[in-house]
Write a protein that holds these residues in place. Sequence first.
Motif, PDB file in Angstrom:
ATOM      1  N   ARG A   1     -42.686   4.733  28.125  1.00 40.29           N
ATOM      2  CA  ARG A   1     -43.078   4.128  26.846  1.00 40.29           C
ATOM      3  C   ARG A   1     -42.149   3.001  26.424  1.00 40.29           C
ATOM      4  O   ARG A   1     -42.556   2.052  25.767  1.00 40.29           O
ATOM      5  CB  ARG A   1     -43.100   5.183  25.749  1.00 40.29           C
ATOM      6  CG  ARG A   1     -44.332   5.992  25.740  1.00 40.29           C
ATOM      7  CD  ARG A   1     -44.352   6.853  24.528  1.00 40.29           C
ATOM      8  NE  ARG A   1     -45.715   7.238  24.238  1.00 40.29           N
ATOM      9  CZ  ARG A   1     -46.034   8.130  23.356  1.00 40.29           C
ATOM     10  NH1 ARG A   1     -45.112   8.732  22.640  1.00 40.29           N
ATOM     11  NH2 ARG A   1     -47.306   8.422  23.144  1.00 40.29           N
ATOM     12  N   SER A   2     -40.863   3.110  26.799  1.00 39.00           N
ATOM     13  CA  SER A   2     -39.885   2.100  26.347  1.00 39.00           C
ATOM     14  C   SER A   2     -39.983   0.805  27.126  1.00 39.00           C
ATOM     15  O   SER A   2     -39.529  -0.225  26.664  1.00 39.00           O
ATOM     16  CB  SER A   2     -38.470   2.649  26.444  1.00 39.00           C
ATOM     17  OG  SER A   2     -38.092   2.821  27.803  1.00 39.00           O
ATOM     18  N   LYS A   3     -40.580   0.836  28.320  1.00 41.43           N
ATOM     19  CA  LYS A   3     -40.698  -0.375  29.140  1.00 41.43           C
ATOM     20  C   LYS A   3     -42.110  -0.920  29.052  1.00 41.43           C
ATOM     21  O   LYS A   3     -43.053  -0.190  28.898  1.00 41.43           O
ATOM     22  CB  LYS A   3     -40.376  -0.067  30.590  1.00 41.43           C
ATOM     23  CG  LYS A   3     -38.944   0.338  30.797  1.00 41.43           C
ATOM     24  CD  LYS A   3     -38.637   0.509  32.240  1.00 41.43           C
ATOM     25  CE  LYS A   3     -37.164   0.864  32.383  1.00 41.43           C
ATOM     26  NZ  LYS A   3     -36.745   0.901  33.759  1.00 41.43           N
ATOM     27  N   SER A   4     -42.209  -2.218  29.148  1.00 42.80           N
ATOM     28  CA  SER A   4     -43.530  -2.830  29.203  1.00 42.80           C
ATOM     29  C   SER A   4     -43.811  -3.223  30.649  1.00 42.80           C
ATOM     30  O   SER A   4     -43.062  -3.999  31.232  1.00 42.80           O
ATOM     31  CB  SER A   4     -43.621  -4.040  28.291  1.00 42.80           C
ATOM     32  OG  SER A   4     -42.755  -5.033  28.742  1.00 42.80           O
TER      33      SER A   4
ATOM     34  N   ALA B   1     -40.703   9.095  27.837  1.00 41.61           N
ATOM     35  CA  ALA B   1     -39.957   8.194  26.955  1.00 41.61           C
ATOM     36  C   ALA B   1     -39.567   6.924  27.697  1.00 41.61           C
ATOM     37  O   ALA B   1     -39.643   5.816  27.139  1.00 41.61           O
ATOM     38  CB  ALA B   1     -38.717   8.900  26.422  1.00 41.61           C
ATOM     39  N   GLU B   2     -39.176   7.047  28.957  1.00 41.78           N
ATOM     40  CA  GLU B   2     -38.795   5.876  29.758  1.00 41.78           C
ATOM     41  C   GLU B   2     -39.987   4.962  29.989  1.00 41.78           C
ATOM     42  O   GLU B   2     -39.877   3.731  29.875  1.00 41.78           O
ATOM     43  CB  GLU B   2     -38.211   6.340  31.099  1.00 41.78           C
ATOM     44  CG  GLU B   2     -37.721   5.220  31.976  1.00 41.78           C
ATOM     45  CD  GLU B   2     -36.438   4.588  31.476  1.00 41.78           C
ATOM     46  OE1 GLU B   2     -36.198   3.424  31.841  1.00 41.78           O
ATOM     47  OE2 GLU B   2     -35.696   5.234  30.715  1.00 41.78           O
TER      48      GLU B   2
ATOM     49  N   ASN C   1     -47.011  13.998  21.490  1.00 43.35           N
ATOM     50  CA  ASN C   1     -46.670  12.610  21.815  1.00 43.35           C
ATOM     51  C   ASN C   1     -47.867  11.670  21.782  1.00 43.35           C
ATOM     52  O   ASN C   1     -47.756  10.518  22.211  1.00 43.35           O
ATOM     53  CB  ASN C   1     -46.008  12.548  23.196  1.00 43.35           C
ATOM     54  CG  ASN C   1     -44.625  13.125  23.183  1.00 43.35           C
ATOM     55  OD1 ASN C   1     -43.750  12.629  22.495  1.00 43.35           O
ATOM     56  ND2 ASN C   1     -44.426  14.192  23.925  1.00 43.35           N
TER      57      ASN C   1
ATOM     58  N   GLU D   1     -38.400  13.025  29.337  1.00 45.68           N
ATOM     59  CA  GLU D   1     -37.584  11.839  29.590  1.00 45.68           C
ATOM     60  C   GLU D   1     -38.392  10.767  30.317  1.00 45.68           C
ATOM     61  O   GLU D   1     -38.276   9.575  30.001  1.00 45.68           O
ATOM     62  CB  GLU D   1     -36.355  12.206  30.427  1.00 45.68           C
ATOM     63  CG  GLU D   1     -35.309  12.979  29.671  1.00 45.68           C
ATOM     64  CD  GLU D   1     -34.123  13.330  30.560  1.00 45.68           C
ATOM     65  OE1 GLU D   1     -33.823  12.554  31.504  1.00 45.68           O
ATOM     66  OE2 GLU D   1     -33.502  14.373  30.319  1.00 45.68           O
TER      67      GLU D   1
END
Length: 99
Positions: A93-96, A90-91, A25, A87
């Motif tokens: 990384r998806s939020k700023s 990924a969570e 990753n 998970e």
Amino acid sequence: MKFEKVNMPLNKNLYNKLNNMCIFNNLKLEFRNRLIFKVDETNVNFIEPHRFIIKINDIALVLLCYDNLNLYLYDKDIVVNVPLLKELIAEIRSKSYGA
């Protein structure tokens, strides 16, 4: 009162899983070894857990390992396994975060 410091061995299988996941990753994994402080002439021990620190963007995710088998998030109430850790990454990384 005298203390004895003892380094505890690490479960290499657990370290390899986390390291491979971080490499895959493109994350940085930092490891801090666990110590046991034994109080001489007593049956009292203080355990400092292994710490796995995964850096995701500007966030450091700290995982604790007391028993060389299970990972914990923050304290011993939240058990984290590798699929759940994926998970979480990924969570994050998806939020700023931040402004």
